[in-house]
Design a protein around this motif. Structure first.
Motif, mmCIF file in Angstrom:
data_model
loop_
_atom_site.group_PDB
_atom_site.id
_atom_site.type_symbol
_atom_site.label_atom_id
_atom_site.label_comp_id
_atom_site.label_asym_id
_atom_site.label_seq_id
_atom_site.Cartn_x
_atom_site.Cartn_y
_atom_site.Cartn_z
ATOM 1 N N LYS A 18 0.697 -1.237 -0.196
ATOM 2 C CA LYS A 18 0.025 -0.072 0.152
ATOM 3 C C LYS A 18 0.907 1.356 -0.140
ATOM 4 C CE LYS A 18 -3.835 -2.079 2.705
ATOM 5 N NZ LYS A 18 -4.983 -2.008 3.732
ATOM 6 N N LEU A 19 1.985 1.188 0.386
ATOM 7 C CA LEU A 19 2.838 2.394 0.394
ATOM 8 C C LEU A 19 3.808 2.623 -0.744
ATOM 9 C CD1 LEU A 19 3.818 1.913 4.280
ATOM 10 C CD2 LEU A 19 2.202 3.589 3.335
ATOM 11 N N LYS A 20 4.390 3.938 -0.669
ATOM 12 C CA LYS A 20 5.264 4.386 -1.844
ATOM 13 C C LYS A 20 6.445 4.494 -1.099
ATOM 14 C CE LYS A 20 1.992 6.516 -4.832
ATOM 15 N NZ LYS A 20 1.679 7.762 -5.359
ATOM 16 N N ASN A 21 7.731 4.694 -1.764
ATOM 17 C CA ASN A 21 8.831 4.797 -1.348
ATOM 18 C C ASN A 21 9.586 3.731 -0.442
ATOM 19 O OD1 ASN A 21 8.771 7.325 -2.675
ATOM 20 N ND2 ASN A 21 7.434 8.003 -1.058
ATOM 21 N N ILE A 22 9.172 2.306 -0.438
ATOM 22 C CA ILE A 22 9.932 1.323 0.341
ATOM 23 C C ILE A 22 11.087 1.040 -0.498
ATOM 24 C CG2 ILE A 22 9.515 -0.809 1.340
ATOM 25 C CD1 ILE A 22 7.579 1.541 2.384
ATOM 26 N N LYS A 23 12.187 1.343 0.234
ATOM 27 C CA LYS A 23 13.546 1.077 -0.358
ATOM 28 C C LYS A 23 13.990 -0.316 0.243
ATOM 29 C CE LYS A 23 13.231 5.111 -2.313
ATOM 30 N NZ LYS A 23 14.106 6.116 -1.970
ATOM 31 N N ALA A 24 13.491 -0.686 1.471
ATOM 32 C CA ALA A 24 14.144 -2.048 1.932
ATOM 33 C C ALA A 24 13.020 -2.493 3.061
ATOM 34 C CB ALA A 24 15.530 -1.803 2.756
ATOM 35 N N ILE A 25 13.288 -4.059 3.272
ATOM 36 C CA ILE A 25 12.250 -4.561 3.883
ATOM 37 C C ILE A 25 13.324 -5.597 4.804
ATOM 38 C CG2 ILE A 25 10.533 -6.342 4.391
ATOM 39 C CD1 ILE A 25 9.493 -5.231 1.699
ATOM 40 N N VAL A 26 13.146 -5.455 6.032
ATOM 41 C CA VAL A 26 13.840 -6.604 6.932
ATOM 42 C C VAL A 26 12.806 -7.597 7.820
ATOM 43 C CG1 VAL A 26 15.454 -6.816 8.958
ATOM 44 C CG2 VAL A 26 15.763 -4.980 7.228
ATOM 45 N N SER A 27 12.955 -8.727 7.605
ATOM 46 C CA SER A 27 11.587 -9.678 8.199
ATOM 47 C C SER A 27 12.509 -10.582 8.852
ATOM 48 C CB SER A 27 11.200 -10.467 6.912
ATOM 49 O OG SER A 27 10.617 -9.567 6.014
ATOM 50 N N ILE A 28 12.418 -10.443 10.403
ATOM 51 C CA ILE A 28 12.790 -11.297 11.305
ATOM 52 C C ILE A 28 11.872 -12.339 11.988
ATOM 53 C CG2 ILE A 28 13.962 -11.054 13.490
ATOM 54 C CD1 ILE A 28 14.614 -8.268 12.837
ATOM 55 N N ALA A 29 12.081 -13.522 11.795
ATOM 56 C CA ALA A 29 11.374 -14.539 12.320
ATOM 57 C C ALA A 29 9.735 -14.648 12.120
ATOM 58 C CB ALA A 29 11.367 -14.610 13.915
ATOM 59 N N GLY A 30 9.606 -14.437 10.597
ATOM 60 C CA GLY A 30 8.020 -14.217 10.371
ATOM 61 C C GLY A 30 7.768 -15.252 9.459
ATOM 62 N N ASN A 31 6.333 -15.645 9.297
ATOM 63 C CA ASN A 31 5.894 -16.332 8.590
ATOM 64 C C ASN A 31 5.572 -16.008 7.175
ATOM 65 O OD1 ASN A 31 5.127 -18.867 10.301
ATOM 66 N ND2 ASN A 31 3.449 -17.479 11.185
ATOM 67 N N ALA A 32 5.438 -16.941 6.317
ATOM 68 C CA ALA A 32 5.346 -16.533 4.898
ATOM 69 C C ALA A 32 4.102 -17.230 4.259
ATOM 70 C CB ALA A 32 6.604 -17.094 3.739
ATOM 71 N N ASP A 33 3.700 -18.317 4.836
ATOM 72 C CA ASP A 33 2.520 -19.112 4.517
ATOM 73 C C ASP A 33 1.627 -19.562 6.008
ATOM 74 O OD1 ASP A 33 0.801 -21.237 3.581
ATOM 75 O OD2 ASP A 33 1.869 -21.653 2.075
#
Length: 330
Positions: free
Chosen positions: A201-216
């Motif tokens: 939903k957001l613009k200008n997202i340059k990077a994501i850090v995902s720590i210990a999260g679900n994908a499915d």
């Protein structure tokens, strides 16, 4: 005259305005029991007589407390989203070289009041990111503060509460030293899901850090079936729309909706008992198949809290953020 002065004071010091966004009731995190290290330690001991005072002092000594207080602005506030009053917070350096600070949106784990970001959590990983030269803003999510805030709403665990996250950008835009065209999302556990949903939903997202999260989410339930109770309690009409609601909360089902240029850093502990490391492996494989830029780090023998590798976790996170939000200084 007195009423006018009071109005001006609260306008200047308690509320920032931008469009329809407002930061209300702004208060320093270093207040009350957290005003000093001595008061904080005494408060924890009074709260729990079994509190390990010596261990706490080793982990968070007065020198570190004072360093945080001297160098960081830490502010608690409330804001309005979808007619609800929600709690938030931000941390940023008091002094910085860059004209504007890149923005990091931190998304916490847990559900409702469980996982609430208290003072000690703000002073840990979140403060480490802010100390790296970032403005870090986060939401407690609707439903986490209903015990003391009227009209706080209900946590939907990846439903309308995502609006609580996306609204933070407009709030950050009220701060003149924050660059809302340069944003990263950092999520931990449930917060990883919030990050992916917000990224669509957001613009200008340059990077994501995902720590210990679900994908499915559906596959995650196979290994941790007790989360079914959380979904039934939080997600509206979950029983009638189970498959659809799980898919909505599973980034692996809609990778094409992620922003094209937001490299993802995946971090997980191999012995995580709350969210299986297989979730990050699964996502890394899917990202590779899509040629989506990413990196996977697995800490052998570490759990959901990643305490055994905290120093490296912080360094890896800051390196990732610096690489994509501060490329000119690399």
């Amino acid at each position: 005259m007195k009423q006018l002065l009071i109005f001006i004071y609260f306008t200047l010091f308690s509320t920032f305005s931008y469009a329809n966004a407002q930061i209300n009731d702004a208060k320093s995190c270093f207040r009350g029991a957290a005003e000093s290290h001595e008061k904080w330690a005494s408060f924890l001991y009074a709260k729990n007589k079994k509190f390990n005072k010596a261990g706490s002092i080793t982990h968070f000594p007065a020198s570190k407390f004072n360093q945080r207080k001297d160098t960081l602005d830490c502010i608690d506030f409330t804001y309005h989203v979808d007619g609800f009053t929600v709690e938030g917070y931000y941390l940023k350096p008091k002094q910085h070289i860059n004209e504007k600070l890149p923005l990091v949106i931190f998304n916490r784990g847990g559900n409702a009041e469980y996982g609430y970001v208290g003072f000690e959590k703000k002073m840990d990983f979140i403060a480490d990111i802010a100390s790296g030269g970032y403005a870090v803003i986060g939401s407690q999510y609707r439903g986490s503060s209903s015990g003391f805030i009227a009209n706080n709403g209900k946590d939907e665990f990846g439903g309308s509460d995502v609006n609580d996250v996306t609204a933070l950008v407009d709030l950050a835009a009220t701060m003149p030293d924050v660059d809302t065209s340069n944003i990263a999302l950092v999520g931990w556990s449930r917060g990883v899901m919030e990050s992916y949903l917000a990224a669509t939903k957001l613009k200008n997202i340059k990077a994501i850090v995902s720590i210990a999260g679900n994908a499915d989410a559906a596959k995650a339930l196979e290994l941790r079936p007790e989360m079914e109770k959380v979904y039934h309690a939080r997600i509206p009409n979950f029983a009638a729309n189970r498959a659809n609601e799980l898919n909505k909360r599973s980034v692996i089902k809609w990778l094409d909706k992620l922003p094209a240029n937001s490299p993802i850093l995946l971090i997980h502990g191999s012995d995580d008992q709350k969210v299986s490391v297989e979730q990050s492996k699964l996502l890394a494989t899917a990202l590779s198949e899509q040629a989506y830029p990413h990196k996977l780090i697995i800490y052998a023998g570490d759990d959901h809290g990643l305490r055994k590798n905290r120093a490296d976790l912080i360094q890896q996170t800051l390196d990732w953020l610096d690489n994509y939000l501060k490329p000119s200084i690399q």
